[in-house]
Scaffold this motif. Structure first.
Motif, PDB file in Angstrom:
ATOM      1  N   TYR A  57       0.835  -1.203   0.000  1.00 54.39           N
ATOM      2  CA  TYR A  57       0.000   0.000   0.000  1.00 54.39           C
ATOM      3  C   TYR A  57       0.874   1.259   0.000  1.00 54.39           C
ATOM      4  O   TYR A  57       0.581   2.233  -0.709  1.00 54.39           O
ATOM      5  CB  TYR A  57      -0.928   0.018   1.216  1.00 54.39           C
ATOM      6  CG  TYR A  57      -2.243  -0.678   0.983  1.00 54.39           C
ATOM      7  CD1 TYR A  57      -3.322  -0.010   0.413  1.00 54.39           C
ATOM      8  CD2 TYR A  57      -2.416  -2.022   1.321  1.00 54.39           C
ATOM      9  CE1 TYR A  57      -4.530  -0.645   0.193  1.00 54.39           C
ATOM     10  CE2 TYR A  57      -3.620  -2.682   1.102  1.00 54.39           C
ATOM     11  CZ  TYR A  57      -4.673  -1.983   0.542  1.00 54.39           C
ATOM     12  OH  TYR A  57      -5.867  -2.608   0.312  1.00 54.39           O
ATOM     13  N   LYS A  68      -2.673   6.237   1.379  1.00 53.42           N
ATOM     14  CA  LYS A  68      -2.988   4.803   1.464  1.00 53.42           C
ATOM     15  C   LYS A  68      -4.479   4.582   1.681  1.00 53.42           C
ATOM     16  O   LYS A  68      -5.040   3.595   1.203  1.00 53.42           O
ATOM     17  CB  LYS A  68      -2.194   4.158   2.604  1.00 53.42           C
ATOM     18  CG  LYS A  68      -0.710   4.015   2.322  1.00 53.42           C
ATOM     19  CD  LYS A  68      -0.006   3.133   3.347  1.00 53.42           C
ATOM     20  CE  LYS A  68       0.119   3.814   4.678  1.00 53.42           C
ATOM     21  NZ  LYS A  68       0.878   2.990   5.661  1.00 53.42           N
ATOM     22  N   THR A 206      -5.553  -1.588  -8.976  1.00 56.38           N
ATOM     23  CA  THR A 206      -5.766  -0.574  -7.945  1.00 56.38           C
ATOM     24  C   THR A 206      -6.946   0.334  -8.275  1.00 56.38           C
ATOM     25  O   THR A 206      -7.025   0.853  -9.385  1.00 56.38           O
ATOM     26  CB  THR A 206      -4.503   0.296  -7.785  1.00 56.38           C
ATOM     27  OG1 THR A 206      -3.372  -0.539  -7.529  1.00 56.38           O
ATOM     28  CG2 THR A 206      -4.664   1.283  -6.644  1.00 56.38           C
TER      29      THR A 206
END
Length: 340
Positions: A57, A68, A206
């Motif tokens: 992360y 994060k 992501t």
């Protein structure tokens, strides 16, 4: 061609071409032809315990310059797409097309009403209020980078949920849309490092959004979904800043070479301007499927784009790979030229 078929099926092609997989020149898959050289001893990894993702992360948040708390990880970009469609639970979806085919597949799987907008002809078409808007930037399969500031204002005015797919942005010099996260709370951004870092087998995708949105997504996710191997590889690869700069420069050079090589042949009608590592080509006098067949003896794969919305049987995509592969493609095209 199958409805949701993609490029890069080297194994099936090698069987058809009666050659070894290593002999195949794969210009159908738009994965970076350069690979970072990493020194990782996977035998030394402790896989007896569950992975802790803190370092991953941190590495990804630093790479994209976000917090994060603004990212959630999935086992691949396609997984992120499907989970987002599932968890948002919306009714209507607008896909600016042609686009990555998994968006249409996900929309159908989760029973969204789908509206397709032709990017080539109808960019200013009005979207339905509250729709889930999908925009791929740079686009696929034509690799165009759009300035979407004006579109963003229109989507926000219509109270749409927005997903911007930036999977190929790292091949370009364009800025990410992440700066707009603070301005609109229904904005999501998809990132896929596996394209640029030539690691499609490393399954990490992501989603970037507001803290509140990410918190809601995390609540619906399992605790462990990315392997220690995937995590270790990406943490290491993001350390290599020199690779990022060199690969970007080399891909741009080879894209220009590919463009100049392809355009001179008689069966090429048009090449779309590209800003990533692939080109969309419209043929004349020969269909995409026919050209694919003619390239089999040369062990060269290209992408038939006839299953993309708003494209047809004369559209192909060619990825920019090594100079050697481009030279071999040129040789094959010259011989095909003589037969048309």
């Amino acid at each position: 061609m199958k409805k949701f078929e993609h490029g890069g099926d080297i194994k099936s092609f090698a069987k058809k071409a009666k050659c070894q997989i290593e002999e195949v020149i794969d210009l159908s898959s738009n994965i970076n032809f350069l690979k970072p050289k990493l020194d990782i001893d996977f035998n030394s990894l402790d896989i007896s315990s569950y992975p802790n993702y803190d370092k991953l992360y941190k590495a990804i948040s630093n790479h994209y310059n976000v917090m994060k708390s603004e990212i959630e990880l999935y086992n691949g970009g396609s997984s992120a797409i499907f989970k987002l469609f599932e968890n948002l639970k919306l009714k209507h979806c607008t896909i600016y097309s042609p686009a990555y085919l998994e968006y249409k597949k996900a929309a159908q799987n989760f029973e969204y009403e789908v509206d397709l907008i032709n990017r080539f002809k109808d960019m200013n078409k009005e979207v339905k209020k509250g729709s889930f808007v999908i925009f791929v930037n740079p686009s696929t399969p034509d690799a165009k980078c759009y300035d979407i500031k004006k579109l963003l204002k229109l989507w926000i005015k219509k109270e749409c949920t927005i997903l911007i797919d930036e999977s190929f942005l790292e091949f370009t010099n364009h800025e990410s849309i992440t700066k707009y996260l603070k301005e609109y709370d229904k904005l999501y951004i998809l990132k896929s490092m596996t394209k640029f870092y030539s690691s499609a087998g490393i399954r990490v995708g992501t989603i970037i959004s507001s803290k509140e949105n990410i918190k809601k997504l995390k609540e619906k996710e399992p605790m462990w979904k990315i392997s220690t191997f995937d995590m270790t590889y990406l943490i290491e690869v993001l350390k290599y800043k020199n690779f990022y700069r060199k690969a970007k420069k080399k891909n741009k050079e080879n894209l220009e070479l590919l463009y100049s090589t392809v355009k001179k042949h008689s069966f090429i009608k048009m090449i779309h301007k590209s800003e990533a590592n692939y080109i969309l080509v419209k043929l004349k006098g020969i269909k995409a499927k026919e050209l694919q067949e003619k390239l089999i003896p040369y062990k060269i794969m290209i992408r038939d784009c006839s299953n993309f919305d708003f494209l047809g049987k004369y559209h192909i995509r060619i990825a920019a790979k090594s100079k050697k592969s481009i030279k071999l493609l040129d040789k094959a095209f010259k011989e095909i030229d003589k037969c048309i």
